[in-house]
Design a protein around this motif. Structure first.
Motif, PDB file in Angstrom:
ATOM      1  N   GLN A   1       2.688   6.079   1.715  1.00 42.89           N
ATOM      2  CA  GLN A   1       3.078   7.477   1.555  1.00 42.89           C
ATOM      3  C   GLN A   1       1.988   8.447   2.001  1.00 42.89           C
ATOM      4  O   GLN A   1       2.284   9.554   2.433  1.00 42.89           O
ATOM      5  CB  GLN A   1       3.426   7.749   0.083  1.00 42.89           C
ATOM      6  CG  GLN A   1       4.640   6.990  -0.406  1.00 42.89           C
ATOM      7  CD  GLN A   1       4.922   7.243  -1.870  1.00 42.89           C
ATOM      8  OE1 GLN A   1       4.389   8.176  -2.468  1.00 42.89           O
ATOM      9  NE2 GLN A   1       5.753   6.404  -2.476  1.00 42.89           N
ATOM     10  N   MET A   2       0.725   8.017   1.888  1.00 42.83           N
ATOM     11  CA  MET A   2      -0.386   8.888   2.282  1.00 42.83           C
ATOM     12  C   MET A   2      -1.375   8.109   3.148  1.00 42.83           C
ATOM     13  O   MET A   2      -1.852   7.049   2.764  1.00 42.83           O
ATOM     14  CB  MET A   2      -1.111   9.430   1.043  1.00 42.83           C
ATOM     15  CG  MET A   2      -2.123  10.545   1.340  1.00 42.83           C
ATOM     16  SD  MET A   2      -3.736  10.008   1.993  1.00 42.83           S
ATOM     17  CE  MET A   2      -4.426   9.183   0.567  1.00 42.83           C
ATOM     18  N   LEU A   3      -1.671   8.650   4.319  1.00 39.63           N
ATOM     19  CA  LEU A   3      -2.648   8.058   5.227  1.00 39.63           C
ATOM     20  C   LEU A   3      -3.664   9.129   5.603  1.00 39.63           C
ATOM     21  O   LEU A   3      -3.306  10.156   6.180  1.00 39.63           O
ATOM     22  CB  LEU A   3      -1.961   7.518   6.477  1.00 39.63           C
ATOM     23  CG  LEU A   3      -2.868   6.934   7.577  1.00 39.63           C
ATOM     24  CD1 LEU A   3      -3.727   5.794   7.033  1.00 39.63           C
ATOM     25  CD2 LEU A   3      -2.041   6.471   8.767  1.00 39.63           C
ATOM     26  N   ASP A   4      -4.924   8.880   5.263  1.00 36.03           N
ATOM     27  CA  ASP A   4      -5.998   9.852   5.508  1.00 36.03           C
ATOM     28  C   ASP A   4      -7.026   9.236   6.454  1.00 36.03           C
ATOM     29  O   ASP A   4      -7.745   8.311   6.086  1.00 36.03           O
ATOM     30  CB  ASP A   4      -6.660  10.234   4.184  1.00 36.03           C
ATOM     31  CG  ASP A   4      -7.702  11.342   4.349  1.00 36.03           C
ATOM     32  OD1 ASP A   4      -7.981  11.734   5.491  1.00 36.03           O
ATOM     33  OD2 ASP A   4      -8.233  11.807   3.320  1.00 36.03           O
ATOM     34  N   VAL A   5      -7.078   9.766   7.679  1.00 34.77           N
ATOM     35  CA  VAL A   5      -8.050   9.271   8.671  1.00 34.77           C
ATOM     36  C   VAL A   5      -8.854  10.441   9.243  1.00 34.77           C
ATOM     37  O   VAL A   5      -9.258  10.435  10.406  1.00 34.77           O
ATOM     38  CB  VAL A   5      -7.357   8.486   9.802  1.00 34.77           C
ATOM     39  CG1 VAL A   5      -6.850   7.149   9.304  1.00 34.77           C
ATOM     40  CG2 VAL A   5      -6.205   9.301  10.401  1.00 34.77           C
TER      41      VAL A   5
ATOM     42  N   LEU B   1       0.823  -1.214   0.000  1.00 42.76           N
ATOM     43  CA  LEU B   1       0.000   0.000   0.000  1.00 42.76           C
ATOM     44  C   LEU B   1       0.857   1.265   0.000  1.00 42.76           C
ATOM     45  O   LEU B   1       1.797   1.405   0.783  1.00 42.76           O
ATOM     46  CB  LEU B   1      -0.934   0.034   1.211  1.00 42.76           C
ATOM     47  CG  LEU B   1      -2.263  -0.715   1.120  1.00 42.76           C
ATOM     48  CD1 LEU B   1      -3.051  -0.519   2.401  1.00 42.76           C
ATOM     49  CD2 LEU B   1      -3.085  -0.232  -0.081  1.00 42.76           C
ATOM     50  N   ILE B   2       0.454   2.184  -0.880  1.00 43.35           N
ATOM     51  CA  ILE B   2       1.079   3.503  -0.928  1.00 43.35           C
ATOM     52  C   ILE B   2       0.095   4.573  -0.443  1.00 43.35           C
ATOM     53  O   ILE B   2       0.484   5.508   0.239  1.00 43.35           O
ATOM     54  CB  ILE B   2       1.547   3.826  -2.363  1.00 43.35           C
ATOM     55  CG1 ILE B   2       2.734   2.931  -2.724  1.00 43.35           C
ATOM     56  CG2 ILE B   2       1.947   5.291  -2.495  1.00 43.35           C
ATOM     57  CD1 ILE B   2       3.239   3.126  -4.151  1.00 43.35           C
ATOM     58  N   ARG B   3      -1.197   4.381  -0.767  1.00 45.83           N
ATOM     59  CA  ARG B   3      -2.228   5.332  -0.360  1.00 45.83           C
ATOM     60  C   ARG B   3      -3.344   4.583   0.359  1.00 45.83           C
ATOM     61  O   ARG B   3      -3.888   3.599  -0.168  1.00 45.83           O
ATOM     62  CB  ARG B   3      -2.804   6.072  -1.570  1.00 45.83           C
ATOM     63  CG  ARG B   3      -1.781   6.894  -2.326  1.00 45.83           C
ATOM     64  CD  ARG B   3      -2.388   7.548  -3.574  1.00 45.83           C
ATOM     65  NE  ARG B   3      -3.378   8.549  -3.206  1.00 45.83           N
ATOM     66  CZ  ARG B   3      -3.092   9.819  -2.939  1.00 45.83           C
ATOM     67  NH1 ARG B   3      -1.831  10.235  -2.974  1.00 45.83           N
ATOM     68  NH2 ARG B   3      -4.038  10.678  -2.631  1.00 45.83           N
ATOM     69  N   LEU B   4      -3.730   5.072   1.537  1.00 45.86           N
ATOM     70  CA  LEU B   4      -4.813   4.464   2.323  1.00 45.86           C
ATOM     71  C   LEU B   4      -5.726   5.576   2.828  1.00 45.86           C
ATOM     72  O   LEU B   4      -5.307   6.434   3.609  1.00 45.86           O
ATOM     73  CB  LEU B   4      -4.247   3.670   3.495  1.00 45.86           C
ATOM     74  CG  LEU B   4      -5.265   3.055   4.475  1.00 45.86           C
ATOM     75  CD1 LEU B   4      -6.242   2.134   3.757  1.00 45.86           C
ATOM     76  CD2 LEU B   4      -4.542   2.310   5.600  1.00 45.86           C
ATOM     77  N   SER B   5      -6.977   5.561   2.355  1.00 45.08           N
ATOM     78  CA  SER B   5      -7.937   6.598   2.738  1.00 45.08           C
ATOM     79  C   SER B   5      -9.051   5.987   3.579  1.00 45.08           C
ATOM     80  O   SER B   5      -9.778   5.106   3.118  1.00 45.08           O
ATOM     81  CB  SER B   5      -8.527   7.262   1.492  1.00 45.08           C
ATOM     82  OG  SER B   5      -9.487   8.212   1.859  1.00 45.08           O
ATOM     83  N   LEU B   6      -9.195   6.480   4.804  1.00 41.79           N
ATOM     84  CA  LEU B   6     -10.184   5.961   5.761  1.00 41.79           C
ATOM     85  C   LEU B   6     -11.015   7.088   6.367  1.00 41.79           C
ATOM     86  O   LEU B   6     -11.617   6.923   7.422  1.00 41.79           O
ATOM     87  CB  LEU B   6      -9.464   5.200   6.878  1.00 41.79           C
ATOM     88  CG  LEU B   6      -8.816   3.876   6.489  1.00 41.79           C
ATOM     89  CD1 LEU B   6      -7.698   3.524   7.450  1.00 41.79           C
ATOM     90  CD2 LEU B   6      -9.850   2.759   6.453  1.00 41.79           C
ATOM     91  N   SER B   7     -11.066   8.223   5.722  1.00 42.27           N
ATOM     92  CA  SER B   7     -11.761   9.375   6.299  1.00 42.27           C
ATOM     93  C   SER B   7     -13.266   9.124   6.405  1.00 42.27           C
ATOM     94  O   SER B   7     -13.843   8.337   5.661  1.00 42.27           O
ATOM     95  CB  SER B   7     -11.496  10.623   5.458  1.00 42.27           C
ATOM     96  OG  SER B   7     -11.986  10.459   4.146  1.00 42.27           O
ATOM     97  N   GLU B   8     -13.866   9.825   7.381  1.00 42.10           N
ATOM     98  CA  GLU B   8     -15.310   9.788   7.607  1.00 42.10           C
ATOM     99  C   GLU B   8     -15.828   8.380   7.886  1.00 42.10           C
ATOM    100  O   GLU B   8     -16.706   7.857   7.214  1.00 42.10           O
ATOM    101  CB  GLU B   8     -16.049  10.435   6.426  1.00 42.10           C
ATOM    102  CG  GLU B   8     -15.687  11.909   6.272  1.00 42.10           C
ATOM    103  CD  GLU B   8     -16.469  12.617   5.193  1.00 42.10           C
ATOM    104  OE1 GLU B   8     -17.707  12.707   5.346  1.00 42.10           O
ATOM    105  OE2 GLU B   8     -15.856  13.088   4.217  1.00 42.10           O
ATOM    106  N   ASN B   9     -15.215   7.766   8.913  1.00 38.08           N
ATOM    107  CA  ASN B   9     -15.694   6.507   9.470  1.00 38.08           C
ATOM    108  C   ASN B   9     -15.871   6.687  10.976  1.00 38.08           C
ATOM    109  O   ASN B   9     -15.963   7.824  11.459  1.00 38.08           O
ATOM    110  CB  ASN B   9     -14.714   5.374   9.142  1.00 38.08           C
ATOM    111  CG  ASN B   9     -14.900   4.837   7.735  1.00 38.08           C
ATOM    112  OD1 ASN B   9     -15.825   4.077   7.466  1.00 38.08           O
ATOM    113  ND2 ASN B   9     -14.016   5.244   6.806  1.00 38.08           N
TER     114      ASN B   9
END
Length: 535
Positions: free
Chosen positions: A89-93, A65-73
């Motif tokens: 490289q990018m983690l969005d929580v 994984l390079i990008r993992l988006s988990l926002s709005e949970n």
């Protein structure tokens, strides 16, 4: 559920075809399909806007994984295995319910962007200092009180967003952030700013508004790349003289501080400053060095205690917007007329008894607010403002308008509530661009029939006057959508009809206008016959 919508089927296909991209966002998921950890080929995984409250412990299996988006949970924690995602490289929580980060977060050596705003994080692990590749760290709207000094190890950090927390101090570690360009600490509880801030040599934007700072360290002048400095809503009583050395500044916001007085030479070297806000500071005097602000475009010095402006204000000829409302100004200096690039001028809520004739030199002016003053008349030179679109004169003592007022050919909005007008000049009908005319609460007894020439007029308000007869020509205003004539001693149309609303009034006036036209035509025919008989 069709295969196209079934998350488990989607995951199954992704596993078989070794997908690198998977988007399961906005699917109302309460938990992830168990087999998702088998899609080890994934490079990008998007899971935002679901209802996830936990992640599988074996999430770390997705090691590519390079990008993992988990926002709005609804996540409250991370599994420790997050630390196995060495390529991330990018983690969005954003917009979850996280209260902390696991220590293993420090293993993400390639992480460059970490978005965590709108959570409930109270502390950061010391291992966060191991994120040597981190460039953007967003922790806005959390519950942080203190920051670990290990943040100073983030030598690649370019953006640090800490808005809306409860941080009380920054330690000397902040001076180690040599790559930091943007530091946002608005709405925290800072009482002191560490002098080490002066070592953040790459800093271009420093946002410190709405804290409890009582002083600014002199080392701030070392920030020779700083273009924006915001200090609104603190407890500053003075400013360091060194502020005048910050020649790269373009934006300086000092509003809502109890400054009262500021050093006279404070602006002497700020030649690149384009916006200055000193509103709500209790100031009684403007430094004469304001004349040195040769690039200034927006100046807000409203809501202070000024009784006069220095003549030097006339040297700030680059200014486009000037806000002086809610002061104690009784007059304007003649030099005010030099501001020929001024487009918006707000003088509402002062004590002005008159305007200098030089006001007519403001040839670029588009909006002028003179409401809530003590003006009894306007200078005839006002008609030189041929770019003026909006003129607000509410709450004054104006008895009449200049006879040539109709020459303001660009005027679209004229508001003169609560003045002492008894008449309106006939040449007001020349204002063919006028869209809004508000004359509420004056002493008008009549309106000129030329008002019917205002072909662009959409709003006409003449309520609370002494008008007895409305000119039928109002019915010619084909674009009129708002009409208020209430609280006048009307005879034509009758008051009771006026209370029925604009349509009833316009209908009455249209009928009167038709009758008037018929009478004119009848007189013309009669005159024509008499002329023929004489021949």
């Amino acid at each position: 559920m069709t295969d196209e919508l079934d998350p488990e089927k989607i995951v199954e296909r992704a596993t078989k075809s070794k997908e690198t991209y998977l988007d399961l966002s906005r699917r109302n998921l309460h938990q992830l399909p168990p087999d998702i950890i088998r899609v080890t080929s994934l490079v990008e995984l998007y899971l935002y806007e679901n209802k996830l409250d936990e992640l599988p412990e074996k999430l770390g299996n997705l090691s590519k994984l390079i990008r993992l988006s988990l926002s709005e949970n609804h996540l409250t924690s991370f599994p420790n295995s997050i630390g196995k995602l060495k390529h991330l490289q990018m983690l969005d929580v954003r917009h979850n319910k996280l209260t902390s980060l696991p220590k293993s977060i420090g293993n993400l050596s390639n992480l460059s962007k970490l978005y965590m705003r709108f959570n409930q994080v109270t502390t950061l692990p010391k291992t966060i200092g191991n994120l040597k590749s981190l460039m953007i760290l967003s922790l806005r709207q959390n519950k942080l009180v203190q920051l670990p000094p290990q943040l100073g190890k983030l030598r690649s950090l370019s953006v640090l967003d800490l808005r809306y927390n409860q941080i009380t101090e920054l330690g000397p570690w902040v001076g180690s952030l040599g790559s930091l360009k943007i530091l946002d600490l608005r709405y925290n509880k800072l009482t002191v700013l560490d002098p080490a801030i002066g070592r953040c040599s790459s800093l271009t934007k420093l946002q410190l508004s709405y804290n409890s700072l009582t002083e600014i360290p002199t080392t701030i002048s070392n920030l020779d790349k700083l273009t924006e400095l915001a200090l609104e809503g603190n407890k500053l009583k003075s400013l360091p003289n060194e502020l005048s050395e910050m020649s790269s500044l373009k934006l300086l916001i000092l509003s809502r501080n109890p400054l009262q007085l500021i050093p006279n030479e404070i602006f002497s070297n700020l030649k690149n400053l384009t916006e200055l806000n000193l509103s709500f500071c209790g100031l009684v005097k403007i430094p004469t060095s304001i004349s040195k602000l040769s690039s200034l475009q927006r100046l807000d010095i409203s809501n202070n205690e000024f009784e006069e402006l220095p003549p030097e204000i006339g040297q700030v000829t680059s200014v486009h917007e000037l806000n002086l409302n809610e002061n104690q100004l009784q007059s304007l200096p003649v030099e005010f007329g030099n501001l020929n690039r001024l487009r918006e001028l707000n003088l509402e809520g002062n004590l002005l008894h008159s305007l200098p004739i030089e006001i007519g030199q403001l040839s670029s002016l588009r909006k002028m607010n003179l409401s809530d003053n003590k003006l009894s008349q306007l200078p005839t030179e006002i008609i030189k403002l041929q770019q003026l679109h909006e003129l607000l004169l509410n709450d004054n003592k104006i008895k009449k308008l200049p006879t040539n007022f109709g020459d303001l050919s660009s005027l679209k909005v004229l508001k003169m509530e609560e003045n002492r007008l008894r008449t309106v000049p006939k040449n007001l009908g020349k204002l063919v661009s006028l869209e809004s005319l508000v004359l509420t609460a004056n002493r008008l007894e009549t309106l000129p029939r030329e008002i019917g020439l205002l072909s662009s007029l959409k709003e006409l308000n003449v309520a609370e006057n002494q008008i007895t007869v409305l000119p039928p020509e109002i019915a010619l205003l084909s674009n009129l959508t708002e009409l208020d004539v209430l609280d006048n001693p009307l005879r034509s149309p009758p008051e009771e009809l006026a209370e029925e609303g604009p349509d009833a009034v316009l209908g009455f006036l249209a009928h009167q206008l038709r009758q008037k036209i018929k009478e004119i035509e009848k007189k013309m025919k009669k005159q024509g016959r008499e002329d023929s008989d004489q021949d």
